[in-house]
Design an enzyme around this catalytic site. Structure first.
Site, short mmCIF file in Angstrom:
data_model
loop_
_atom_site.label_atom_id
_atom_site.label_comp_id
_atom_site.label_asym_id
_atom_site.label_seq_id
_atom_site.Cartn_x
_atom_site.Cartn_y
_atom_site.Cartn_z
N ASP A 119 74.48 47.87 59.35
CA ASP A 119 74.27 48.12 57.71
C ASP A 119 72.87 47.57 57.34
OD1 ASP A 119 77.70 47.51 56.46
OD2 ASP A 119 76.97 48.71 57.94
N HIS A 147 70.50 42.94 54.94
CA HIS A 147 71.96 43.08 54.66
C HIS A 147 72.41 41.90 53.90
CE1 HIS A 147 75.42 45.56 54.01
NE2 HIS A 147 76.00 44.82 54.69
N ASP A 198 84.77 45.47 58.75
CA ASP A 198 84.84 46.70 59.21
C ASP A 198 84.17 47.12 60.51
OD1 ASP A 198 82.42 48.34 57.28
OD2 ASP A 198 82.79 46.17 57.34
N HIS A 199 83.29 46.10 61.06
CA HIS A 199 82.41 46.14 62.05
C HIS A 199 83.04 45.06 63.28
CE1 HIS A 199 79.23 48.24 60.10
NE2 HIS A 199 79.84 47.95 59.25
#
Lengths: 304, 304
Positions: free
Chosen positions: B213, B143, B67-68
């Site tokens: 994150d 993370h 998603d990044h």
């Protein structure tokens, strides 16, 4: 009649715009869900149009230009997060492995489903998938890199037995199959009961063909002859005919000519160049040659 | 005051929704444009918010969850189609090569610009880029996979010369530099003209820190101390504190606690879990601990 629907998720082309998403479509045949092409943002479009991502059975990637498959990593990752366990079949040109494999390796330990990469033959007409009710085949298009079109067919369904009639004539069970296929019933005493008193017609076969990206190429006509719905790219208007030829794309008029030659029932055009804010001119052009033309638009559903 | 703006392109998280796009932000410092993270669909968001794609100088990818960075292939391809020739610097963890290189190879002959992949050190605090007016550094987050936060700083600018005063005192040109840096002017006859009669203050330094994150991790506080704007992920509300800890994410309250400990001026929260249709509850929670909290929303611009 059983379900046969095409949903447009994206009908823009390589240069992204705020008007259209990169190419992708969903084909629903009797509840079996397939995707054609998967441009960037396709998974977001699936959510937007409330498509059941988990029901996806197979993906067909026409060619390896980014606007047709950059949505794959995100889609695959999301399917994984949703806990998919069924295999996913991806039909695409073999080089896609170079780009997918590192991703799958990276995700590997998190993926609980298997991806089957089935290579497309860019040269020939091939049957890709067949079962008792559907048939999916592929044929070569004419583009800057190997590209394939697809034909999706729901087979003609057998005739339908009229229960009260077969009971009345006391047709034995073992003859029902023949009667579904059109046979008359011959009773023990020699009486012939003709088929049309025992059955109603089944559904005719229905077919959808997807032709994008491609230059004007009458060679595809035999593969798409008489289909109920043809999607043909119309990246440009006739005024850009030279540019279309240079880039191995088609104009709206050329798409309509192909539809006319192939005697399809309905034409849908899409894969619009980013230069067109107003796509009505493309429709107008197509309709002049093939009256039963329509525009693809994100979210639009075509019923066959 | 010179420009220092942060634009939110996407502030959702891994599971796509119709409400939020995958993570991405633009940072504009004195006209130099940088991107943080590039989730799927980011290039479409850039167009939607009329961002000048061609002005992009560098990309900073915090970590290699899809998603990044799934928006990178599409963005790179589009930059290529737009005819970019300037280098593009991408700061990311080294494994990104595995996924980008096949793509770049495939596009290779069409790309007229060079991509410099600068690997991030997931362990240490590092200066990534510095020139006369800006400084960009990185620091480790906590993370599930290596992840880095970023600090973007516009340096304090020199004091501004009051032209009419330096003319009046006949200050020689070669002394102007020292005066800009705060020195008094000593005339040939020994007269001292104090600096504050010759100059007005320059701009103070300003800093933006991006932390996503990450799990709750007070270890980052020294790297983000006193920043004017802090973006800190708030994937969950406090009620999901355990889930946040399990997944190495933060709650809104934890984000606010970090903001408070680091004595930042403003906090922006984002990276919302797909479970929240209504993100007001996250804001409410953050504000209880750190009053100057705001919500990231697609399209919102923060001025420093």
């Amino acid at each position: 009649m059983s379900q046969f629907q095409v949903t447009i998720l994206g009908c823009g082309s390589a240069m992204p715009t705020t008007l259209h998403n990169p190419p992708s479509q969903l084909v629903n045949m009797n509840g079996k869900l397939f995707m054609i092409d998967c441009g960037e943002g396709t998974q977001l479009q699936m959510r937007k149009f409330k498509a059941r991502m988990s029901k996806l059975q197979g993906l067909f990637i026409s060619h390896l230009h980014g606007d047709h498959f950059f949505g794959l990593p995100g889609l695959i990752t999301t399917l994984s997060m949703l806990g998919r366990t069924n295999d996913l079949d991806i039909y695409a040109h073999g080089e896609i492995r170079l780009m997918l494999n590192p991703l799958l390796m990276y995700l590997g330990h998190h993926m609980q489903f298997k991806i089957n990469l089935i290579p497309l033959n860019p040269e020939g007409h091939e049957l890709l998938l067949e079962d008792e009710s559907i048939r999916i085949s592929t044929f070569p298009l004419k583009h800057r890199i190997p590209a394939n079109g697809f034909r999706f067919e729901v087979k003609k369904s057998p005739r339908r037995i009229l229960r009260e009639k077969v009971d009345r004539y006391q047709v034995p069970v073992e003859q029902l199959r023949a009667i579904k296929e059109g046979a008359d019933f011959v009773a023990v005493d020699g009486t012939v009961v003709s088929n049309n008193r025992l059955t109603t017609p089944g559904n005719p076969s229905r077919a959808y063909a997807y032709c994008s990206d491609t230059a004007y190429h009458p060679g595809i006509v035999p593969y798409i002859k008489g289909v109920d719905l043809l999607f043909h790219e119309a990246t440009f208007a006739e005024s850009e005919r030279e540019r279309a030829a240079e880039t191995y794309h088609s104009t709206a008029r050329e798409a309509a000519e192909i539809a006319k030659m192939a005697e399809v029932k309905r034409l849908v055009i899409g894969h619009y160049s980013s230069r067109y804010n107003e796509i009505g001119i493309l429709l107008k052009e197509a309709v002049e040659t093939f009256p039963n033309s329509e525009l693809a638009v994100e979210g639009k559903v075509f019923d066959l």
